[in-house]
Design a protein around this motif. Structure first.
Motif, PDB file in Angstrom:
ATOM      1  N   GLN A 124       0.820  -1.220   0.000  1.00  0.00           N
ATOM      2  CA  GLN A 124       0.000   0.000   0.000  1.00  0.00           C
ATOM      3  C   GLN A 124       0.854   1.271   0.000  1.00  0.00           C
ATOM      4  N   GLY A 125       2.141   1.148   0.281  1.00  0.00           N
ATOM      5  CA  GLY A 125       3.025   2.307   0.244  1.00  0.00           C
ATOM      6  C   GLY A 125       3.180   3.042   1.570  1.00  0.00           C
ATOM      7  N   ASP A 126       2.711   2.459   2.649  1.00  0.00           N
ATOM      8  CA  ASP A 126       2.864   3.083   3.965  1.00  0.00           C
ATOM      9  C   ASP A 126       4.124   2.562   4.648  1.00  0.00           C
ATOM     10  N   LYS A 127       4.764   3.436   5.396  1.00  0.00           N
ATOM     11  CA  LYS A 127       6.009   3.056   6.051  1.00  0.00           C
ATOM     12  C   LYS A 127       5.934   3.161   7.565  1.00  0.00           C
ATOM     13  N   GLN A 128       5.329   4.219   8.083  1.00  0.00           N
ATOM     14  CA  GLN A 128       5.341   4.491   9.517  1.00  0.00           C
ATOM     15  C   GLN A 128       4.045   3.996  10.174  1.00  0.00           C
ATOM     16  N   VAL A 129       4.191   3.072  11.136  1.00  0.00           N
ATOM     17  CA  VAL A 129       3.051   2.565  11.897  1.00  0.00           C
ATOM     18  C   VAL A 129       2.950   3.369  13.181  1.00  0.00           C
ATOM     19  N   LEU A 130       1.811   4.074  13.357  1.00  0.00           N
ATOM     20  CA  LEU A 130       1.592   4.876  14.560  1.00  0.00           C
ATOM     21  C   LEU A 130       0.972   4.057  15.684  1.00  0.00           C
ATOM     22  N   PHE A 131       0.138   3.090  15.308  1.00  0.00           N
ATOM     23  CA  PHE A 131      -0.548   2.259  16.297  1.00  0.00           C
ATOM     24  C   PHE A 131      -0.848   0.900  15.682  1.00  0.00           C
ATOM     25  N   ALA A 132      -0.666  -0.164  16.453  1.00  0.00           N
ATOM     26  CA  ALA A 132      -1.026  -1.515  16.020  1.00  0.00           C
ATOM     27  C   ALA A 132      -1.388  -2.338  17.246  1.00  0.00           C
ATOM     28  N   ASP A 133      -2.571  -2.942  17.214  1.00  0.00           N
ATOM     29  CA  ASP A 133      -3.019  -3.762  18.332  1.00  0.00           C
ATOM     30  C   ASP A 133      -4.182  -4.642  17.885  1.00  0.00           C
ATOM     31  N   LYS A 134      -4.484  -5.648  18.699  1.00  0.00           N
ATOM     32  CA  LYS A 134      -5.640  -6.506  18.424  1.00  0.00           C
ATOM     33  C   LYS A 134      -6.877  -5.849  19.014  1.00  0.00           C
ATOM     34  N   VAL A 135      -7.978  -5.875  18.261  1.00  0.00           N
ATOM     35  CA  VAL A 135      -9.246  -5.288  18.691  1.00  0.00           C
ATOM     36  C   VAL A 135     -10.372  -6.268  18.387  1.00  0.00           C
ATOM     37  N   MET A 140      -4.391  -1.373  12.543  1.00  0.00           N
ATOM     38  CA  MET A 140      -3.143  -0.640  12.339  1.00  0.00           C
ATOM     39  C   MET A 140      -3.487   0.761  11.854  1.00  0.00           C
ATOM     40  N   ILE A 141      -2.849   1.752  12.448  1.00  0.00           N
ATOM     41  CA  ILE A 141      -3.026   3.132  12.021  1.00  0.00           C
ATOM     42  C   ILE A 141      -1.666   3.627  11.562  1.00  0.00           C
ATOM     43  N   THR A 142      -1.608   4.083  10.316  1.00  0.00           N
ATOM     44  CA  THR A 142      -0.375   4.661   9.784  1.00  0.00           C
ATOM     45  C   THR A 142      -0.600   6.155   9.596  1.00  0.00           C
ATOM     46  N   ASP A 143       0.382   6.822   9.026  1.00  0.00           N
ATOM     47  CA  ASP A 143       0.242   8.268   8.837  1.00  0.00           C
ATOM     48  C   ASP A 143      -0.717   8.617   7.707  1.00  0.00           C
ATOM     49  N   PHE A 144      -1.188   7.616   6.920  1.00  0.00           N
ATOM     50  CA  PHE A 144      -2.116   7.905   5.823  1.00  0.00           C
ATOM     51  C   PHE A 144      -3.422   7.113   5.860  1.00  0.00           C
ATOM     52  N   ALA A 145      -3.452   5.983   6.585  1.00  0.00           N
ATOM     53  CA  ALA A 145      -4.630   5.122   6.504  1.00  0.00           C
ATOM     54  C   ALA A 145      -4.824   4.285   7.767  1.00  0.00           C
ATOM     55  N   ILE A 146      -6.017   3.681   7.844  1.00  0.00           N
ATOM     56  CA  ILE A 146      -6.375   2.725   8.885  1.00  0.00           C
ATOM     57  C   ILE A 146      -6.494   1.364   8.205  1.00  0.00           C
ATOM     58  N   TYR A 147      -5.869   0.362   8.787  1.00  0.00           N
ATOM     59  CA  TYR A 147      -5.906  -0.988   8.228  1.00  0.00           C
ATOM     60  C   TYR A 147      -6.608  -1.916   9.202  1.00  0.00           C
ATOM     61  N   ILE A 148      -7.498  -2.756   8.659  1.00  0.00           N
ATOM     62  CA  ILE A 148      -8.156  -3.814   9.420  1.00  0.00           C
ATOM     63  C   ILE A 148      -7.698  -5.129   8.809  1.00  0.00           C
ATOM     64  N   VAL A 149      -6.990  -5.942   9.604  1.00  0.00           N
ATOM     65  CA  VAL A 149      -6.390  -7.182   9.115  1.00  0.00           C
ATOM     66  C   VAL A 149      -6.959  -8.355   9.904  1.00  0.00           C
ATOM     67  N   VAL A 188      -4.112   8.991  18.724  1.00  0.00           N
ATOM     68  CA  VAL A 188      -3.320   8.749  17.512  1.00  0.00           C
ATOM     69  C   VAL A 188      -4.090   9.171  16.268  1.00  0.00           C
ATOM     70  N   LEU A 189      -5.387   8.833  16.200  1.00  0.00           N
ATOM     71  CA  LEU A 189      -6.185   9.208  15.022  1.00  0.00           C
ATOM     72  C   LEU A 189      -6.329  10.719  14.879  1.00  0.00           C
ATOM     73  N   VAL A 190      -6.548  11.420  15.979  1.00  0.00           N
ATOM     74  CA  VAL A 190      -6.690  12.877  15.928  1.00  0.00           C
ATOM     75  C   VAL A 190      -5.389  13.516  15.444  1.00  0.00           C
ATOM     76  N   GLU A 191      -4.263  13.080  15.999  1.00  0.00           N
ATOM     77  CA  GLU A 191      -2.972  13.644  15.595  1.00  0.00           C
ATOM     78  C   GLU A 191      -2.627  13.289  14.155  1.00  0.00           C
ATOM     79  N   ALA A 192      -2.942  12.069  13.725  1.00  0.00           N
ATOM     80  CA  ALA A 192      -2.630  11.644  12.360  1.00  0.00           C
ATOM     81  C   ALA A 192      -3.453  12.412  11.328  1.00  0.00           C
ATOM     82  N   THR A 193      -4.745  12.646  11.607  1.00  0.00           N
ATOM     83  CA  THR A 193      -5.562  13.407  10.656  1.00  0.00           C
ATOM     84  C   THR A 193      -5.152  14.869  10.625  1.00  0.00           C
ATOM     85  N   LYS A 194      -4.703  15.417  11.760  1.00  0.00           N
ATOM     86  CA  LYS A 194      -4.209  16.800  11.780  1.00  0.00           C
ATOM     87  C   LYS A 194      -2.997  16.950  10.879  1.00  0.00           C
TER      88      LYS A 194
END
Length: 189
Positions: free
Chosen positions: A86-97, A112-121, A173-179
């Motif tokens: 997907q082209g993302d490099k920096q992971v801001l948050f990753a955990d099981k939910v 997983m929350i990166t600087d551009f997207a949210i991933y559900i795996v 993390v989401l608030v800061e990433a969207t800012k």
């Protein structure tokens, strides 16, 4: 037998509830700590009122050190492959939910929350189930109770309802990433 009964009768005034020393100390301690329970403006029925409608902050969530990556993403090749694709490099948050489907079923997922997207795996099949661009997220809704529920509202797609013990960190993390990504502040309700 009647002669052994006490002749004195005690009358108790029930207009006021008795205050015990412990109650006074608890109230004073709450005022010192700045913790006061306040009723919420939610639509709680009268029979639920003694149990619901109040939000108390957990002391542990006030000054917690955030780790961010609780899964050690670089050590998991399937997650790194998804991010590289997907082209993302920096992971801001990753955990099981826990993710809740529209039918009410619970599914274990990796968030997983990166600087551009949210991933559900899906952790069982190691497959990417959903990628949501941060620009598509409209707002986050949090439960007023301490039940760890939160919803991510996406107007162009279907919304996400999840539960996590790290709800406070996810919101931060989401608030800061969207800012940083799109220069608008994510609305938190």
């Amino acid at each position: 037998m009647n002669r052994y009964k006490a002749q004195r009768r005690v009358q108790i005034d029930e207009s006021e509830t008795p205050k015990y020393d412990d109650d006074v100390q608890d109230e004073e301690q709450q005022e010192e700590n700045g913790i006061r329970l306040r009723p919420s403006d939610s639509n709680v029925t009268e029979d639920q009122e003694p149990f619901m409608g109040f939000k108390a902050r957990r002391k542990a969530s006030l000054r917690r050190e955030y780790k961010g990556d609780y899964l050690d993403v670089p050590s998991r090749p399937f997650l790194m492959k998804i991010l590289q694709k997907q082209g993302d490099k920096q992971v801001l948050f990753a955990d099981k939910v826990l993710k809740f489907t529209s039918s009410g079923k619970m599914k274990r997922r990796i968030l997983m929350i990166t600087d551009f997207a949210i991933y559900i795996v899906d952790p069982d099949t190691d497959a990417l189930k959903r990628r949501i661009a941060l620009a598509a997220v409209d707002k986050m809704c949090l439960s007023e109770l301490s039940d760890n529920f939160f919803a991510i509202i996406i107007p162009t797609e279907y919304d996400l309802l999840m539960a996590s013990t790290r709800k406070t960190e996810i919101v931060t993390v989401l608030v800061e990433a969207t800012k940083s990504a799109s220069e608008y502040e994510l609305e938190v309700v």
